[in-house]
Design an enzyme around this catalytic site. Structure first.
Site, PDB file in Angstrom:
ATOM      1  N   GLU A 170      38.146  39.523  43.769  1.00  0.00           N
ATOM      2  CA  GLU A 170      38.855  38.239  43.631  1.00  0.00           C
ATOM      3  C   GLU A 170      38.343  37.181  44.614  1.00  0.00           C
ATOM      4  OE1 GLU A 170      43.113  39.022  43.686  1.00  0.00           O
ATOM      5  OE2 GLU A 170      42.996  40.007  41.744  1.00  0.00           O
ATOM      6  N   GLU A 289      41.666  45.248  37.027  1.00  0.00           N
ATOM      7  CA  GLU A 289      43.055  45.255  37.526  1.00  0.00           C
ATOM      8  C   GLU A 289      43.932  44.728  36.413  1.00  0.00           C
ATOM      9  OE1 GLU A 289      44.236  43.677  41.345  1.00  0.00           O
ATOM     10  OE2 GLU A 289      42.264  44.166  42.200  1.00  0.00           O
TER      11      GLU A 289
HETATM   12  O1  AHR Z   1      46.746  45.387  43.034  1.00  0.00           O
HETATM   13  C1  AHR Z   1      47.330  44.565  43.984  1.00  0.00           C
HETATM   14  C2  AHR Z   1      46.480  43.358  44.373  1.00  0.00           C
HETATM   15  O2  AHR Z   1      46.410  42.481  43.288  1.00  0.00           O
HETATM   16  C3  AHR Z   1      45.040  43.637  44.712  1.00  0.00           C
HETATM   17  O3  AHR Z   1      44.871  43.994  46.038  1.00  0.00           O
HETATM   18  C4  AHR Z   1      44.382  42.321  44.436  1.00  0.00           C
HETATM   19  O4  AHR Z   1      43.034  42.462  44.067  1.00  0.00           O
HETATM   20  C5  AHR Z   1      45.231  41.699  43.354  1.00  0.00           C
HETATM   21  O5  AHR Z   1      45.549  40.385  43.637  1.00  0.00           O
END
Ligand code: AHR
Length: 494
Positions: A170, A289
């Protein structure tokens, strides 16, 4: 209500890459410490990993785990997690203390035991090219060089052979340690990717896409980054979390439409850059994610900083969350021609399908079941679904089909995953399977009949799949999908 799906053996989406059923373990909260690892637990193995948790993880059939972050990654030094005398560090991402008891050696042992490969994250926040190439050498080079010999000295004679590497996490997010502009990140990722592949030409690389489709720089971030890295990387990442903050169930269950739109938009950007570069290469996606995340928001505001593995992001999932997770998994399968890796965030305790109690029990959240069934039965070739079903409008989406569904086939069976989004009406579901020689038996497993807010807890876990029936007549399968239900229908092929 009635629904009909027609699929034909010759009309395929893609062979499904098993890695779309991946997971994610971040050094945050209680995912690692008191999650997978708790040496003082009564079930702990010789390496300190909880056998009760390992058992549940194995049930999930996870092919790949992204590790060790997440936001944690951008301030992490992988050398803190090797050898003796590991430093206690401030983790600035989550304002906790990281003890570094677990590092790459320990995690590789865990991953091997649960038959998963590692999707290794690299720090592109405070580190860059040098750290990345050294880590590839440490993990993958057979020996005879400084870093590979250090790995051997630290107990791993054989290389870990880590195939997939994430170039940061990110990096567009202002919250990220060492956040970058698309230009800054693109150049760094390009040079790092080049050098990493010089160390090991067999690795695959994931470049950071936007941290969500809602970011103001979405699309231009992807286009600029890809201008730099297109020739050097194999996947572009997508991240997205959903919640039912407004307690609007029809709208909530339609959020897989957003995931589909996000995927299609990122594909369009990748293909724009492909055309611009006159490239022959098609870039694939890593949705590394995704999940439901919102139940724990208010609790997490109360945490005191600088604790060791405090309970953060411990969402307790309910039945409606399991239904949305089912819709999201179906969406990933429907996009399996371009989504080759996907990681549900995360594995244990932190927005996870598995919960544990320190020194106590481990149990399955409601969302465990669609994940487990998709990973177990969702293997083979996805078929293009032609679906006829009534639709509805809701706050954010219009023309949402009451039925979210997809079919796939392999050598032994045809598998249909289906979610009935209607709160009131059962769906009489007729599936025409063209081009197959069907055995005349089918099984039907359903997650149904619960209050949308029903949860599974340590004491009481009423949400789990139950067997019901489906009929086969020639090439037609018929099943009734209860209102608000996740369904897995399996038909044998001769
Ligand atoms: O999964 C939780 C968080 O969400 C992670 O650390 C991050 O990459 C995302 O914003």
């Amino acid at each position: 209500m009635k629904a009909r799906m027609t699929v034909n053996r010759n009309f395929t989406i893609s062979k499904i890459d098993r890695r779309i059923y991946g997971s994610f373990v971040e050094h945050m909260g209680r995912c690692v410490y008191t999650g997978i690892y708790e040496p003082s637990h009564s079930t702990a193995d010789a390496n300190g990993f909880r056998n009760d948790v390992k058992q549940l993880v194995k049930e999930l059939n996870i092919p790949i785990i992204r590790y060790p972050g997440g936001n944690f990654l951008s301030g992490y030094n992988w050398q803190d997690g090797i050898g003796e005398n590991r430093p206690r560090r401030l983790d600035l991402a989550w304002k906790t203390i990281e003890t570094n008891e677990i590092g790459v050696h320990e995690f590789a042992t865990f991953a091997k035991e649960i038959n998963a490969e590692i999707n290794m994250g690299l720090n592109f926040g405070t580190q860059g090219i040098d750290s990345a190439r050294n880590f590839v050498e440490y993990c993958n080079h057979p020996g005879g060089s400084y870093w590979s010999d250090l790995r051997k000295k630290n107990g791993a004679a054989e290389p870990f052979k880590i195939k997939t590497w994430c170039l940061g996490n990110e990096m567009d997010g202002p919250w990220q340690i060492g956040a970058k502009t698309a230009e800054e990140y693109g150049r760094l990722a390009e040079e790092a990717a080049k050098v990493m592949k010089m160390v090991d030409g067999s690795i695959e690389l994931v470049a950071c896409g936007s941290s969500s489709i809602d970011m103001p720089t979405f699309a231009s971030w992807e286009a600029t980054v890809l201008d730099h890295v297109y020739d050097y990387v194999d996947y572009l990442s997508l991240h997205r979390y959903y919640g039912n903050q407004k307690n609007d169930l029809p709208n909530y269950l339609a959020k897989s439409v957003d995931m589909d739109n996000f995927i299609k938009s990122v594909i369009a950007i990748c293909d724009f850059v492909k055309a611009k570069k006159r490239s022959k290469k098609t870039l694939n996606l890593s949705f590394d994610e995704w999940n439901v995340w919102y139940h724990s928001f208010s609790n997490d505001k109360k945490n005191e900083p600088w604790q060791e593995h405090p309970p953060i992001l411990e969402d307790v999932y309910n039945f409606e969350d399991a239904l949305l997770v089912g819709c999201l998994l179906i969406t990933l399968i429907k996009n399996s021609d371009r989504v080759k890796i996907a990681c549900m965030a995360q594995l244990v305790n932190v927005i996870a399908p598995i919960m544990t109690e320190k020194g106590g029990a481990a149990w399955r959240q409601t969302t465990f079941y669609p994940c487990m069934q998709a990973a177990t039965f969702g293997q083979g070739t996805a078929l293009t679904p032609i679906v006829d079903v009534p639709k509805y409008d809701c706050e954010e989406f219009s023309d949402v089909p009451y039925l979210e569904t997809v079919a796939l086939h392999n050598e032994t069976e045809i598998v249909i995953f289906a979610v009935n989004r209607s709160q009131e009406e059962p769906l009489d579901f007729e599936i025409e399977l063209q081009g197959f020689n069907l055995a005349n038996t089918a099984t039907h497993s359903e997650l149904a009949g619960h209050n949308p807010k029903q949860t599974n807890t340590k004491q009481n876990s009423p949400v789990f799949p139950k067997d019901t029936t489906a009929k086969v007549a020639e090439n037609i399968v018929m099943a009734t999908l209860k209102p608000l239900s996740w369904n897995v229908i399996r038909v044998g092929v001769k």
